[in-house]
Design a protein around this motif. Structure first.
Motif, PDB file in Angstrom:
ATOM      1  N   GLN A  40       0.813  -1.202   0.000  1.00  0.00           N
ATOM      2  CA  GLN A  40       0.000   0.000   0.000  1.00  0.00           C
ATOM      3  C   GLN A  40       0.850   1.257   0.000  1.00  0.00           C
ATOM      4  O   GLN A  40       0.420   2.310  -0.454  1.00  0.00           O
ATOM      5  CB  GLN A  40      -0.916   0.008   1.237  1.00  0.00           C
ATOM      6  N   GLN A  44       0.802   4.237  -6.840  1.00  0.00           N
ATOM      7  CA  GLN A  44      -0.141   3.625  -7.768  1.00  0.00           C
ATOM      8  C   GLN A  44       0.300   3.864  -9.206  1.00  0.00           C
ATOM      9  O   GLN A  44       0.884   4.884  -9.541  1.00  0.00           O
ATOM     10  CB  GLN A  44      -1.539   4.215  -7.560  1.00  0.00           C
ATOM     11  N   ASN A 249      -7.246  -2.657 -11.362  1.00  0.00           N
ATOM     12  CA  ASN A 249      -6.250  -3.262 -10.475  1.00  0.00           C
ATOM     13  C   ASN A 249      -6.820  -4.265  -9.476  1.00  0.00           C
ATOM     14  O   ASN A 249      -6.086  -4.762  -8.638  1.00  0.00           O
ATOM     15  CB  ASN A 249      -5.511  -2.159  -9.699  1.00  0.00           C
ATOM     16  N   GLN A 315      -5.212  -8.313  -6.083  1.00  0.00           N
ATOM     17  CA  GLN A 315      -5.043  -6.860  -6.053  1.00  0.00           C
ATOM     18  C   GLN A 315      -3.673  -6.489  -6.619  1.00  0.00           C
ATOM     19  O   GLN A 315      -2.655  -7.026  -6.176  1.00  0.00           O
ATOM     20  CB  GLN A 315      -5.153  -6.345  -4.613  1.00  0.00           C
ATOM     21  N   TYR A 317      -1.264  -3.213  -7.031  1.00  0.00           N
ATOM     22  CA  TYR A 317      -1.123  -1.867  -6.484  1.00  0.00           C
ATOM     23  C   TYR A 317      -0.379  -0.934  -7.436  1.00  0.00           C
ATOM     24  O   TYR A 317      -0.627   0.260  -7.458  1.00  0.00           O
ATOM     25  CB  TYR A 317      -0.429  -1.933  -5.127  1.00  0.00           C
ATOM     26  N   ASN A 318       0.521  -1.489  -8.178  1.00  0.00           N
ATOM     27  CA  ASN A 318       1.215  -0.778  -9.248  1.00  0.00           C
ATOM     28  C   ASN A 318       1.910  -1.830 -10.091  1.00  0.00           C
ATOM     29  O   ASN A 318       1.637  -3.020  -9.953  1.00  0.00           O
ATOM     30  CB  ASN A 318       2.197   0.271  -8.693  1.00  0.00           C
ATOM     31  N   SER A 322       1.710  -6.896  -6.270  1.00  0.00           N
ATOM     32  CA  SER A 322       0.383  -7.496  -6.362  1.00  0.00           C
ATOM     33  C   SER A 322       0.216  -8.527  -5.258  1.00  0.00           C
ATOM     34  O   SER A 322       1.208  -9.080  -4.755  1.00  0.00           O
ATOM     35  CB  SER A 322       0.153  -8.148  -7.729  1.00  0.00           C
TER      36      SER A 322
END
Length: 746
Positions: A40, A44, A249, A315, A317-318, A322
């Protein structure tokens, strides 16, 4: 509404799982939350660099340049031959693969061996969730009829492979990815029919992306077949349903799938003489009536239901980070039914019946042996990658509870039995925890290193009795450390060399403990050296392997009274082999796709009892391990709408035991199939109509792909001498047969 109801049941089961396993789950959640918080904190990035669907299996799959020997099978390859036969049969033409079918025609109970290693040592996952039965370690595709129709792709890793979830891989791992999200609304109806009254009916649909984020897709299937072997019928019903949410995403999938199978038993096989004179004979269900006539019980069947519920949250995140969480609940229940003659009352906890001067202590009866089990899984993975480093942290926890019990549903003399009495009861509980970290690091443009460390803890306990009413108490805990390492050297843009080493440890299964109280876990050190070349018109892979075992659980050749193979520790043993596969474009229309494996598979020391004496046979061949396995596909594709493939498979002779006995030899066979597909593009109601045809064993080869070998000591013919008697049984496969199908795509 039905899907919502099942999904709520799934969530309730998962919550119950969490409640019962709080300590173990807490460890997993801490690990995942740590990775989640780290991710997190990263910036992003909206650039999509890979399909979110593939994250489901990213943690346990390898890429094209990995130092792990593997084959990929995409949806198109599966569809061409998917006319009702089970997944093992669809994989038959991959390198080092040998398949078999109890019913003889690929529908019903089927098996697969890779590099000669039995199916109990092949790890299977579906969307990263372990599919092997936790106790038997086997995989029963019959419980998921027509599952191939819901498969997006599969990867077969040979050898130890990469760290995976569930039981360890000792010959191969097969990881399956189910259908990806469809952006557009679609539907299809598929029907096929063929020899032995075989029928398959499939209905599939997808809503496409609703509001650009939601999709609901599903499948219903029914397969029926009389089987090549007498009465070896199959009645398979199955379903697949998924609801998905996706954005740039995030991918969340709720999936439920399962099936109900009723198959007439065909695990007895036949002897050599019957193989010559009546190769479709099936002794299952045979009994003698009161008039002395041979009869066959009409319901000598395996009847089993299995339902799976999965929830996946992927997920990204960028472009670097992931994560994936996977939850699973599986519920299985069912029985196999048998007619038994002259059974002793004592074996069923029945009291003798005294009628005047007559004492009755045996009876004909019909029994059911039941399994009733639940299986919970929690997976969590975190992946980081940049141009130089690709690293994955993963953990998995599962718990299994299985009840084993028997019922008598009819008896000629019922004695003191009551309705639904259990004449035996047993329970098995298994917990499996693993944690791994694997990474690929590019040193430069030429060299990349691969490392993989896994710790696995297995706790297995049983209580109660076996099906033979023998007290059965196992209390074992295993701690396994499985390191792996490899290097890939890039020769040029089309070619690379690789070398890898991997260690695997694996626990015995329930049957191993039943057959041998002193059974040991097995260990494998696997060395792989390979070369790959990929260009537009030529693909070539060559791989040499050396698999060095300690206490390998090899098949003895014997089967138990319910058809399960019996295994034993073999001390030190090895498998040394060379695998070669290629795809050669002879022209724009023709290609040839050969592969072959040559190998030497040896027990270093075999001691056996022969005529009452222990004899050291020295080095012997490992059972069910042919030295040559080869396949070829000659493909003619003049345009995008038509394809014809001539498929050939050669399997060299193999021993069904470990003593090199001539009686135990399974003969060489060479089988050829013809597969044709033709697509009609339409502008009417249908988007396309696809016709498919498959002629199996086109030249009518009479062969057996599987069997068993046994010995016993004759002490009665000559009281002063012990003579070892040998015997063998065979599972004959179908002669020339066909399947024809049509798929209407909307």
């Amino acid at each position: 509404m039905k899907f919502l109801f099942k999904f709520l049941l799934f969530l309730r089961a998962i919550l119950s799982f969490f409640k019962d396993n709080q300590k173990s789950i807490l460890i997993l959640l801490v690990l995942f939350i740590f990775s989640f918080v780290e991710a997190q904190e990263k910036q992003q990035d909206s650039i999509i660099v890979e399909k979110l669907d593939e994250v489901l299996v990213k943690a346990i799959r390898v890429d094209a340049t990995s130092p792990i020997t593997h084959s990929n099978i995409d949806k198109e390859k599966i569809e061409n031959r998917n006319l009702g036969q089970d997944i093992p049969v669809l994989l038959n033409y991959l390198p080092s693969v040998v398949t078999t079918s109890d019913a003889g025609a690929g529908v019903g109970y089927t098996g697969i061996r890779v590099r000669g290693v039995n199916a109990q040592s092949t790890n299977i996952t579906i969307n990263g969730i372990p599919y092997n039965d936790a106790e038997s370690l086997g995989t029963y595709w019959v419980n998921l009829g027509d599952f191939a129709s819901s498969v997006e792709s599969m990867q077969l890793q040979r050898g130890v492979g990469t760290s995976t979830n569930g039981s360890g891989a000792f010959g191969a791992s097969i990881n399956v990815l189910t259908d990806a999200i469809s952006e557009n609304v679609n539907a299809e109806i598929s029907n096929s029919f063929g020899s032995y009254n075989t029928w398959k009916h499939t209905l599939k649909f997808s809503t496409g992306l609703l509001n650009e984020h939601f999709e609901i897709a599903g499948r219903l299937s029914k397969i029926k077949s009389d089987g090549y072997i007498d009465r070896a019928s199959s009645d398979l019903k199955s379903y697949f349903l998924q609801g998905s949410y996706v954005n740039d995403n995030t991918l969340i999938k709720a999936i439920t799938f399962g099936g109900k199978e009723v198959t007439y038993q065909a695990w007895n096989g036949i002897d050599a003489e019957t193989l010559k004179t009546n190769r479709t004979f099936n002794s299952a269900g045979m009994y003698t009536d009161n008039q002395g006539n041979i009869q066959f019980y009409d319901n000598e069947v395996d009847n089993y239901n299995q339902d799976h519920y999965q929830l996946h949250w992927n997920q990204r995140y960028n472009n670097n980070w992931s994560t994936n969480i996977g939850l699973n609940y599986t519920y299985g229940r069912g029985y196999f039914e048998q007619y038994k003659e002259d059974e002793d009352f004592a074996d069923y906890n029945l009291e003798e019946i005294i009628l005047g001067a007559e004492t009755i202590n045996t009876t004909d009866l019909i029994r059911r042996r039941w399994l009733d089990n639940v299986f919970y899984v929690f997976n969590a993975n975190t992946n980081f990658k940049n141009d130089a480093l690709n690293i994955t942290f993963g953990t998995s926890y599962s718990t299994y509870v299985g009840d084993h019990f028997g019922e008598i549903i009819w008896a000629e003399y019922a004695s003191n039995s009551e309705v639904r009495d259990h004449y035996y009861d047993g329970n098995g509980k298994k917990k499996d925890f693993s944690i791994f970290s694997k990474a690929t690091f590019k040193i430069n443009d030429k060299v990349s290193l691969y490392g993989d460390l896994q710790y696995r803890n297995v706790d297995y306990k049983t209580t109660g009795e076996t099906s033979d009413r023998i007290p059965f108490n196992v209390n074992e805990n295993y701690n396994f450390f499985n390191p792996k390492a490899g290097i890939t050297y890039k020769l040029n843009n089309n070619s690379n060399l690789y070398f890898s080493y991997a260690r695997a440890n694996r626990e015995p299964n329930r049957d191993d403990f039943e057959n041998n109280e002193t059974v040991k876990p097995e260990q494998l050190n696997d060395f792989e050296l390979g070369f790959r070349h990929l260009s537009e018109k030529f693909r070539f892979n060559v791989n040499a392997y050396y698999m060095l075992y300690n206490e390998q659980l090899v098949l003895t050749g014997q089967i138990d009274n319910v058809g399960n193979p019996i295994r034993t520790n073999s001390g030190e043993s090895y498998r040394l082999g060379l695998e070669v596969e290629a795809t050669i474009a002879l022209s724009n229309k023709f290609s040839v796709q050969p592969n072959f494996t040559i190998s030497s598979n040896k027990n270093k020391k075999t001691v056996t009892s022969l005529d009452g004496n222990l004899v050291n046979l020295g080095k012997t061949n490992i059972s069910f391990s042919p030295e040559i396995v080869a396949a070829n596909a000659l493909v003619f594709k003049p345009n995008e709408n038509f394809q014809a493939s001539f498929l050939s498979k050669y399997v060299g002779e193999q021993y069904m035991g470990n003593t090199d006995s001539e009686v135990s030899k399974l003969k060489t066979y060479f089988v050829n199939d013809l597969n044709v597909t033709y697509k009609i593009q339409t502008n009417s109601i249908f988007k396309s109509i696809v016709f498919s045809g498959l002629i199996n064993n086109i030249f009518g080869e009479k062969y057996a792909s599987n069997g068993y070998y046994f010995t016993y000591d004759d002490t009665w013919s000559d009281p002063n001498q012990i003579t070892t008697i040998e015997g063998a049984g065979y599972y004959p496969q179908a002669s020339t047969n066909f399947l024809l199908g049509a798929t209407l795509k909307f």
